[in-house]
Scaffold this motif. Structure first.
Motif, mmCIF file in Angstrom:
data_model
loop_
_atom_site.group_PDB
_atom_site.id
_atom_site.type_symbol
_atom_site.label_atom_id
_atom_site.label_comp_id
_atom_site.label_asym_id
_atom_site.label_seq_id
_atom_site.Cartn_x
_atom_site.Cartn_y
_atom_site.Cartn_z
ATOM 1 N N ILE A 1 0.826 -1.202 0.000
ATOM 2 C CA ILE A 1 0.000 0.000 0.000
ATOM 3 C C ILE A 1 0.863 1.257 0.000
ATOM 4 N N ALA A 2 1.822 1.306 0.909
ATOM 5 C CA ALA A 2 2.589 2.534 1.112
ATOM 6 C C ALA A 2 3.498 2.866 -0.070
ATOM 7 N N HIS A 3 4.296 1.907 -0.505
ATOM 8 C CA HIS A 3 5.282 2.199 -1.550
ATOM 9 C C HIS A 3 4.638 2.643 -2.866
ATOM 10 N N GLY B 1 5.662 10.403 -6.935
ATOM 11 C CA GLY B 1 6.972 10.797 -7.435
ATOM 12 C C GLY B 1 7.848 11.421 -6.372
ATOM 13 N N VAL B 2 7.784 10.886 -5.154
ATOM 14 C CA VAL B 2 8.537 11.469 -4.048
ATOM 15 C C VAL B 2 10.032 11.464 -4.328
ATOM 16 N N PHE B 3 10.541 10.385 -4.909
ATOM 17 C CA PHE B 3 11.980 10.272 -5.151
ATOM 18 C C PHE B 3 12.376 10.652 -6.581
ATOM 19 N N ASP B 4 11.413 11.091 -7.386
ATOM 20 C CA ASP B 4 11.712 11.387 -8.783
ATOM 21 C C ASP B 4 12.322 12.769 -8.980
ATOM 22 N N HIS B 5 12.087 13.662 -8.053
ATOM 23 C CA HIS B 5 12.601 15.023 -8.182
ATOM 24 C C HIS B 5 12.719 15.626 -6.787
ATOM 25 N N ASP B 6 13.204 16.847 -6.730
ATOM 26 C CA ASP B 6 13.349 17.524 -5.452
ATOM 27 C C ASP B 6 11.982 17.717 -4.800
ATOM 28 N N ALA C 1 6.048 17.943 0.245
ATOM 29 C CA ALA C 1 6.293 17.579 1.643
ATOM 30 C C ALA C 1 5.001 17.606 2.445
ATOM 31 N N ALA C 2 4.153 18.610 2.178
ATOM 32 C CA ALA C 2 2.875 18.698 2.885
ATOM 33 C C ALA C 2 1.985 17.503 2.551
ATOM 34 N N VAL C 3 1.983 17.096 1.280
ATOM 35 C CA VAL C 3 1.181 15.941 0.873
ATOM 36 C C VAL C 3 1.684 14.670 1.560
ATOM 37 N N VAL C 4 3.013 14.485 1.597
ATOM 38 C CA VAL C 4 3.591 13.301 2.245
ATOM 39 C C VAL C 4 3.227 13.268 3.723
ATOM 40 N N TYR D 1 13.390 15.847 5.788
ATOM 41 C CA TYR D 1 14.774 16.196 5.467
ATOM 42 C C TYR D 1 14.814 17.303 4.412
ATOM 43 N N ALA D 2 13.963 17.173 3.402
ATOM 44 C CA ALA D 2 13.915 18.190 2.357
ATOM 45 C C ALA D 2 13.442 19.532 2.908
ATOM 46 N N LEU D 3 12.477 19.498 3.839
ATOM 47 C CA LEU D 3 12.000 20.740 4.439
ATOM 48 C C LEU D 3 13.107 21.450 5.205
#
Length: 373
Positions: A260-262, A269-274, A280-283, A315-317
């Motif tokens: 489900i999660a992955h 596209g979390v890992f597809d771009h910056d 980040a808010a959606v995640v 981490y990105a935030l």
């Protein structure tokens, strides 16, 4: 360590009265300030002897697989290096592991009821069957293509052939795990069988539905939701989590969570771009939604499976705020603190969540330990 299923078995055998077992459960709930259902028990170790036996069994299975492949190589003249000979060699090793795993389970699982060795031997049995069947059909692709009427010279034919092999291997592995379940009743077996059936379904769709590779994440998500539904059916049959059915549900939830999660986060596209502020808010919002579900069903697997994505988003935030050197440390501090707070206040938070679900609460584990009269 004694599990809820052990207590239930003791009551059934007449060793303990139901009242004594309930009194013991209430005592443990009071000392831990948490109802037993919230502990999410599952049997992994019955003692250090489990680790000792598991290490010995692992060494033996590796040796058996090696020796089986060695003997198979000489019987089938692997020096010819043909696909049939190599496949037969690998199959000999795999089936040797499966046979020995079953024989060891007759004692360590069926008689001794040792938890960790039982899990290892089930994995050895299912893995041996999977490897053996895969090697046989993988080494005989021309014969299989002829029998199925598939022209595998082109890309489409090759996909169909590989999909057909995946279906055959998945079905055989699922049947083998079902037979193992009927004999030994190891709780993780149902989850292993479910994963095998998911492999069958995904393999069939990818092979015979044109363009389905573009929908792989959606297909995996659908499979995960189906496994989650099956897990909930097992959970609902034992809401107080006092029998083996609860252990079966635990492993099914563990299998469903990554399915489900992955796909959800990969479709975003979390890992597809910056990761920007919006992503980040959606995640974080999705993680809160997963936390709501985890609290409702009293299972933490979804939170663990999606943890890497919320860590990446945080981490990105911190990177965007300029805290470059401390971004990893601050991420670990914030998420670690949040998870510890969630664990510490799991019971009151869960009572609030279940209270919002109205009539559904009757289908969910209780939010308090049943009182002993």
């Amino acid at each position: 360590m004694y599990s809820e299923s052990d207590l239930a078995a003791a009551v059934e055998a007449g060793v303990l009265t139901p009242e004594a077992a309930d009194a013991f459960r209430n005592h443990i709930a009071e000392t831990r300030s948490a109802p037993a259902v919230d502990e999410e028990h599952f049997k992994l170790l019955t003692g250090f002897n489990d680790i000792f036996v598991a290490i010995a069994a692992a060494l033996m299975l590796v040796a058996v697989g090696w020796i089986g492949a060695y003997i198979g190589g000489h019987v089938f003249n692997v020096e010819r290096e043909g696909p049939v000979e190599i496949g037969a060699t690998i199959a000999a090793g795999g089936f040797s592991v499966a046979i020995v795993s079953w024989l060891l389970a007759e004692y360590f699982t069926r008689q001794r009821r040792m938890a960790l060795p039982s899990i290892l031997l089930l994995m050895g049995f299912a893995g041996g069957i999977f490897t053996g069947v895969s090697a046989i059909f993988g080494a005989n692709t021309p014969w299989l293509a002829e029998k199925l009427g598939i022209a595998f010279q082109d890309e489409t034919g090759m996909k169909q052939l590989m999909g057909s092999i995946a279906i055959i291997v998945g079905v055989v592995t699922a049947i083998a795990t079902w037979i193992h379940w009927r004999r030994f009743m190891v709780p993780i077996t149902v989850a292993v069988g479910a994963v095998a059936l998911v492999t069958v379904a995904v393999g069939a769709i990818m092979a015979f539905v044109p363009g389905s590779e573009d929908w792989l994440n959606a297909i995996l998500l659908a499979a995960g939701l189906i496994v989650f539904t099956v897990a909930m059916r097992w959970d609902m049959s034992d809401l107080e989590r006092r029998t083996r059915r609860s252990d079966v549900a635990f492993w099914l939830h563990l299998a469903a969570a990554p399915l489900i999660a992955h796909p959800v986060f990969h479709m975003l596209g979390v890992f597809d771009h910056d990761v920007g502020l919006g992503m980040a808010a959606v995640v974080l919002a999705l993680y809160v939604a997963f936390a709501f579900i985890a609290l409702a069903v009293d299972r933490r697997a979804l939170l663990v499976s999606s943890l890497v994505y919320v860590l990446w988003a945080m981490y990105a935030l911190f990177q965007m705020t300029g805290a470059v050197e401390l971004s990893a440390a601050l991420t670990a501090l914030v998420i670690g603190s949040a998870l510890l707070m969630l664990s510490a206040f799991w019971q009151p938070m869960r009572r609030s969540v279940v209270g919002l679900l109205g009539g559904l609460r009757e289908s969910l584990p209780p939010t308090a330990e049943p009182a002993f009269a």
